[in-house]
Design an enzyme around this catalytic site. Structure first.
Site, PDB file in Angstrom:
ATOM      1  N   CYS A 136     -13.262  -0.277   4.340  1.00  0.00           N
ATOM      2  CA  CYS A 136     -12.853  -0.504   3.454  1.00  0.00           C
ATOM      3  C   CYS A 136     -12.288  -2.181   4.276  1.00  0.00           C
ATOM      4  CB  CYS A 136     -11.617  -0.631   2.340  1.00  0.00           C
ATOM      5  SG  CYS A 136     -10.243   0.077   3.106  1.00  0.00           S
ATOM      6  N   ARG A 172      -2.316  -7.730  -6.942  1.00  0.00           N
ATOM      7  CA  ARG A 172      -2.297  -7.371  -5.648  1.00  0.00           C
ATOM      8  C   ARG A 172      -0.698  -7.163  -5.593  1.00  0.00           C
ATOM      9  NH1 ARG A 172      -5.206  -6.242   0.688  1.00  0.00           N
ATOM     10  NH2 ARG A 172      -6.461  -6.120  -1.103  1.00  0.00           N
ATOM     11  N   ASP A 205      -9.949   4.790   6.100  1.00  0.00           N
ATOM     12  CA  ASP A 205      -9.625   3.807   6.149  1.00  0.00           C
ATOM     13  C   ASP A 205      -8.199   4.223   7.389  1.00  0.00           C
ATOM     14  OD1 ASP A 205      -7.741   1.262   4.810  1.00  0.00           O
ATOM     15  OD2 ASP A 205      -7.563   2.671   3.365  1.00  0.00           O
ATOM     16  N   HIS A 249      -7.534   1.170  -5.467  1.00  0.00           N
ATOM     17  CA  HIS A 249      -7.933   0.243  -4.806  1.00  0.00           C
ATOM     18  C   HIS A 249      -9.533   0.112  -5.185  1.00  0.00           C
ATOM     19  CE1 HIS A 249      -9.290  -3.331  -2.790  1.00  0.00           C
ATOM     20  NE2 HIS A 249      -8.599  -2.863  -1.590  1.00  0.00           N
ATOM     21  N   GLN A 280     -12.672  -2.514  -3.853  1.00  0.00           N
ATOM     22  CA  GLN A 280     -13.676  -2.005  -3.411  1.00  0.00           C
ATOM     23  C   GLN A 280     -14.244  -0.670  -3.003  1.00  0.00           C
ATOM     24  OE1 GLN A 280     -12.629  -2.959   0.256  1.00  0.00           O
ATOM     25  NE2 GLN A 280     -14.726  -2.067   0.438  1.00  0.00           N
ATOM     26  N   ARG A 304     -18.187  -7.419  -1.616  1.00  0.00           N
ATOM     27  CA  ARG A 304     -16.490  -7.587  -2.047  1.00  0.00           C
ATOM     28  C   ARG A 304     -17.172  -8.496  -2.759  1.00  0.00           C
ATOM     29  NH1 ARG A 304     -11.981  -5.311  -1.048  1.00  0.00           N
ATOM     30  NH2 ARG A 304     -11.563  -6.193  -2.923  1.00  0.00           N
TER      31      ARG A 304
HETATM   32  N1  NVA Z   1      -4.967   1.758   2.229  1.00  0.00           N
HETATM   33  C1  NVA Z   1      -5.003  -0.007   3.090  1.00  0.00           C
HETATM   34  C2  NVA Z   1      -6.419  -0.317   2.583  1.00  0.00           C
HETATM   35  C3  NVA Z   1      -6.247  -2.042   2.931  1.00  0.00           C
HETATM   36  C4  NVA Z   1      -7.338  -2.719   2.488  1.00  0.00           C
HETATM   37  C5  NVA Z   1      -3.468  -0.880   2.144  1.00  0.00           C
HETATM   38  O1  NVA Z   1      -4.144  -0.403   1.667  1.00  0.00           O
HETATM   39  O2  NVA Z   1      -2.872  -1.821   3.180  1.00  0.00           O
HETATM   40  N1   CP Z   2     -10.387  -3.866   2.119  1.00  0.00           N
HETATM   41  C1   CP Z   2      -9.932  -5.279   1.978  1.00  0.00           C
HETATM   42  O1   CP Z   2      -9.418  -5.071   0.666  1.00  0.00           O
HETATM   43  O2   CP Z   2      -9.689  -6.521   2.701  1.00  0.00           O
HETATM   44  P1   CP Z   2      -8.131  -7.316   2.279  1.00  0.00           P
HETATM   45  O3   CP Z   2      -6.681  -6.309   2.372  1.00  0.00           O
HETATM   46  O4   CP Z   2      -8.598  -7.937   3.415  1.00  0.00           O
HETATM   47  O5   CP Z   2      -8.509  -7.845   1.112  1.00  0.00           O
END
Ligand code: NVA
Ligand code: CP
Length: 304
Positions: free
Chosen positions: A259, A104, A219, A131, A134, A287
């Protein structure tokens, strides 16, 4: 044989994705029935997190353990990655010791560079651009509630961000239409839009996107790394909220997904998590199951 990676949904064929989701649903049932499984006994997953996470970390870590393997949490603060060791050098070394690597991070290019030097499968667990993990959970959840998503209409309400980009890829892979409602200046990537202009319609109002839709998704307004823009985004997105009134213009049995983490009072109203169409908790749990199926696919090359 070169390792298979999962950096976007396009790294799998539609048929592989559908088999993977069927397998994920089987794993879900087995898990709920208390059946144990040790398909990844003695296997190790390295998890590199350069951004925060609850669901992704817990699901990958629990998933590896439940399949008989282990997961190792690596943060840039404690590894040489955070002190400037080249990504490719790190990839060669880490992948020589483990069975798969999950990352990540910020720039999508980072996971691409890591994957290009890795001898083992690399999983994108969120970048600024995509992502895909997800989306596995979201597509599994839709199938479990409504059957095939082929031909359905999905409404994305909010930022044209990493999640939205993965929804665009999903529209192509799973054959549905995506309506994106976002303020001017917050559209998804223009190249991605151009490539999928037959499947994606960008509109300005949430009502136009949601009309008759089978699934409404949103989101956060400000993603990780955009904390400085929070205030400006609150102003830009104030009319882009999923709430019961918006659900009422959608199809009668429309589902709602997010998500998570969710910001009640911003992208959703306070009562949306408990709305009859909401499947957010099921989605979050998936997930775990979707990624267990993904790990078996990438590490063992099996989909059943
Ligand atoms: N768009 C959000 C998704 C979090 C799971 C982010 O990138 O922070
Ligand atoms: N939806 C998701 O990826 O959540 P986290 O940021 O908690 O991993």
């Amino acid at each position: 044989m070169a390792a298979r990676h999962f950096l976007t949904l396009n790294d799998m064929t539609t048929s592989e994705l559908e088999q993977l989701l069927d397998h994920a649903s089987r794993l879900r049932k087995e898990w709920h029935a208390g059946k144990t499984r040790d398909s990844l006994k003695n296997r190790v997953l390295a998890m590199i997190f350069e951004k925060s996470s609850t669901r992704t970390r817990v699901s990958f870590e629990a998933g590896m353990t439940q399949l008989g393997g282990t997961a190792m949490f690596l943060s840039p603060r404690d590894t040489q990655l955070g002190r400037g060791e080249p990504i490719e050098d790190s990839a060669i070394v880490i992948s020589s010791m483990v069975d798969a690597v999950m990352i990540r991070t910020f720039a999508h290019e980072t996971v691409e560079r890591f994957a290009s030097a890795s001898s083992k499968p690399v999983i994108n667990a969120l970048t600024d651009e995509f992502h895909p993990c997800q989306l596995l959970a979201d597509m599994q959840t839709y199938r479990e509630h409504r059957g095939s998503i082929r031909g359905a209409t999905v409404a994305w309400i909010g930022d044209g961000n990493n999640m939205c980009h993965s929804y665009i890829n999903a529209a192509a892979q799973f054959d549905f239409h995506l309506n994106v409602a976002c303020p001017e200046g917050y559209e998804p990537d223009s190249n991605l839009l151009k490539a999928h202009s037959d499947r994606v319609t960008v509109v300005r109002t949430p009502e136009d996107a949601a009309k008759g839709a089978n699934l409404l998704v949103t989101d956060v307004w400000a993603s990780m790394g955009q904390e400085d823009e929070q205030k400006a985004r609150e102003r830009a997105f104030q009319d882009y909220q999923i709430n019961p009134a918006l659900m009422s213009v959608a199809a009668k049995d429309a589902l709602f997904m997010h998500c998570l983490p969710a910001h009640r009072g911003e992208e959703i109203s306070a009562d949306m998590m408990e709305h009859p169409g909401s499947v957010v908790w099921h989605e979050a749990e998936n997930r775990l199951h979707a990624q267990k199926a993904l790990l078996e696919f990438l590490i063992l090359n099996r989909l059943d």
